[in-house]
Design an enzyme around this catalytic site. Structure first.
Site, PDB file in Angstrom:
ATOM      1  N   LEU A   1     117.763  34.932  64.397  1.00  0.00           N
ATOM      2  CA  LEU A   1     118.350  33.851  63.601  1.00  0.00           C
ATOM      3  C   LEU A   1     119.202  34.365  62.449  1.00  0.00           C
ATOM      4  O   LEU A   1     118.908  35.405  61.863  1.00  0.00           O
ATOM      5  CB  LEU A   1     117.223  32.972  63.051  1.00  0.00           C
ATOM      6  CG  LEU A   1     116.273  32.399  64.109  1.00  0.00           C
ATOM      7  CD1 LEU A   1     115.206  31.544  63.445  1.00  0.00           C
ATOM      8  CD2 LEU A   1     117.028  31.592  65.156  1.00  0.00           C
TER       9      LEU A   1
ATOM     10  N   GLY B   1     123.479  30.487  60.121  1.00  0.00           N
ATOM     11  CA  GLY B   1     123.965  29.356  60.927  1.00  0.00           C
ATOM     12  C   GLY B   1     122.798  28.554  61.482  1.00  0.00           C
ATOM     13  O   GLY B   1     122.765  27.316  61.378  1.00  0.00           O
ATOM     14  N   HIS B   2     121.817  29.262  62.094  1.00  0.00           N
ATOM     15  CA  HIS B   2     120.640  28.557  62.627  1.00  0.00           C
ATOM     16  C   HIS B   2     119.850  27.892  61.501  1.00  0.00           C
ATOM     17  O   HIS B   2     119.379  26.755  61.634  1.00  0.00           O
ATOM     18  CB  HIS B   2     119.686  29.536  63.320  1.00  0.00           C
ATOM     19  CG  HIS B   2     120.277  30.295  64.452  1.00  0.00           C
ATOM     20  ND1 HIS B   2     120.645  31.624  64.358  1.00  0.00           N
ATOM     21  CD2 HIS B   2     120.564  29.914  65.720  1.00  0.00           C
ATOM     22  CE1 HIS B   2     121.121  32.029  65.517  1.00  0.00           C
ATOM     23  NE2 HIS B   2     121.093  31.023  66.360  1.00  0.00           N
TER      24      HIS B   2
ATOM     25  N   GLN C   1     121.413  31.224  81.518  1.00  0.00           N
ATOM     26  CA  GLN C   1     122.753  31.059  80.945  1.00  0.00           C
ATOM     27  C   GLN C   1     123.496  32.382  80.804  1.00  0.00           C
ATOM     28  O   GLN C   1     124.603  32.423  80.288  1.00  0.00           O
ATOM     29  CB  GLN C   1     122.710  30.276  79.634  1.00  0.00           C
ATOM     30  CG  GLN C   1     122.035  30.959  78.463  1.00  0.00           C
ATOM     31  CD  GLN C   1     121.834  29.989  77.307  1.00  0.00           C
ATOM     32  OE1 GLN C   1     120.947  29.151  77.329  1.00  0.00           O
ATOM     33  NE2 GLN C   1     122.655  30.091  76.272  1.00  0.00           N
TER      34      GLN C   1
ATOM     35  N   GLN D   1     129.740  23.894  74.020  1.00  0.00           N
ATOM     36  CA  GLN D   1     128.328  23.575  74.306  1.00  0.00           C
ATOM     37  C   GLN D   1     127.983  22.180  73.768  1.00  0.00           C
ATOM     38  O   GLN D   1     127.287  21.405  74.424  1.00  0.00           O
ATOM     39  CB  GLN D   1     127.439  24.640  73.671  1.00  0.00           C
ATOM     40  CG  GLN D   1     125.957  24.346  73.742  1.00  0.00           C
ATOM     41  CD  GLN D   1     125.112  25.543  73.344  1.00  0.00           C
ATOM     42  OE1 GLN D   1     124.883  26.426  74.137  1.00  0.00           O
ATOM     43  NE2 GLN D   1     124.633  25.559  72.120  1.00  0.00           N
TER      44      GLN D   1
HETATM   45  O1  PAF Z   1     123.141  27.909  71.498  1.00  0.00           O
HETATM   46  C1  PAF Z   1     122.163  28.555  71.923  1.00  0.00           C
HETATM   47  O2  PAF Z   1     121.597  29.404  71.241  1.00  0.00           O
HETATM   48  C2  PAF Z   1     121.684  28.294  73.338  1.00  0.00           C
HETATM   49  O3  PAF Z   1     122.739  28.046  74.206  1.00  0.00           O
HETATM   50  C3  PAF Z   1     120.636  27.180  73.407  1.00  0.00           C
HETATM   51  C4  PAF Z   1     121.229  25.831  73.009  1.00  0.00           C
HETATM   52  C5  PAF Z   1     119.456  27.501  72.514  1.00  0.00           C
HETATM   53  C6  PAF Z   1     120.128  27.044  74.846  1.00  0.00           C
HETATM   54  O4  PAF Z   1     119.525  28.220  75.285  1.00  0.00           O
END
Ligand code: PAF
Length: 287
Positions: free
Chosen positions: A31, A34-35, A59, A151
């Protein structure tokens, strides 16, 4: 703060008080500010805040950096606790993709362009895991960063198309003082590459300046921003786009709004960034 590894434990805590509001911040860990800005906003707007930490394998393409993706759970948990999260869900692969798993969520048109063109399987992985996390936590609101703009478009489409009962909130990109958008991938950059990486925000800001001065030609915006990237010897342009922020369709002529976005290799690190025009609020409403 409760740190849990099972779906039952999440659901028990989530439904202790059925009328309480919950904010969800899904993350892949490692993290940064931003998070944490998402957690703070969720904290301010909900009774309880759940964060998830899960590096989602579906992903990543086989050629991408899944095994070397940075991880630091101890530090992440300390940051989440400090920011006021109540619940952290840290599932493993066996729980998220058990033997026999074969159901995926796909969103068509808005995943075919930009990041989706370079990473064809990426968004199917994102929508599948995000749909699962929505079903597990059943939050009132879910928080995502503007940094991964496509996204947010894809997830917004999924929420609308599948009638998922929550509000999605998109929070502004957090940047270093020199303009570089915060990203877990920035840790891969050598000092000269780190300096060169400011080229993305410099090019995007130039695009915004042109738009604010009345330029409306998609071609001119393309050329002007591309020239800035090309002038940086450590940077290699992957794509650059002037698109409508809702449909992601390329714009020959900008009208009421636009999304300037790009992906650039700095050394082997692929960085993305974007700036919506006239503003994030104009495009998405109040965050
Ligand atoms: O943005 C991210 O970190 C990822 O794409 C997410 C939304 C946590 C899905 O794994």
């Amino acid at each position: 703060m409760n740190v849990v590894k099972t779906i039952e434990a999440v659901r028990t805590m989530r439904w202790q008080n059925p009328s309480a509001t919950w904010g969800l911040v899904p993350t892949m860990g490692y993290l940064h500010e931003g998070h944490i800005s998402l957690v703070r906003q969720a904290r301010a707007e909900n009774d309880f805040v759940a964060a998830t930490i899960y590096v989602n394998p579906t992903q990543f393409a086989p050629t991408e950096d899944l095994s070397s993706y940075p991880r630091d759970l101890t530090r992440d948990l300390a940051l989440l606790e400090e920011a006021g999260a109540d619940l952290v869900f840290t599932p493993n692969d066996a729980l998220m993709y058990p033997h026999g798993f074969q159901s995926y969520v796909t969103v068509d048109e808005v995943t075919a362009v930009l990041e989706g063109a370079s990473r064809p399987t990426h968004f199917r992985g994102v929508t599948t895991i995000v749909a699962k996390l929505f079903n597990i936590v059943q939050p009132t609101r879910a928080y995502f960063g503007q940094k991964d703009f496509q996204q947010t478009v894809v997830i917004r489409r999924m929420i609308a198309d599948l009638n998922i009962n929550l509000q999605m909130i998109v929070c502004p990109t957090v940047r270093e003082a020199d303009g570089l958008a915060l990203s877990s991938r920035n840790t891969y950059l050598t000092p000269p590459q780190r300096e060169a990486a400011t080229v993305l925000s410099r090019a995007l800001k130039h695009g915004l300046t042109l738009l604010n001065a009345g330029e409306r030609s998609g071609d001119v915006l393309h050329q002007e921003m591309t020239a800035i990237i090309t002038a940086e010897s450590l940077a290699q342009l992957d794509y650059l786009s002037v698109a409508h922020p809702h449909t992601l369709a390329e714009l020959a002529q900008v009208e009421d709004m636009a999304l300037l976005s790009m992906a650039v290799f700095v050394g082997k690190t692929r960085l993305i960034d974007n700036m919506p025009w006239p503003s994030l609020t104009a495009v998405y409403g109040e965050a």
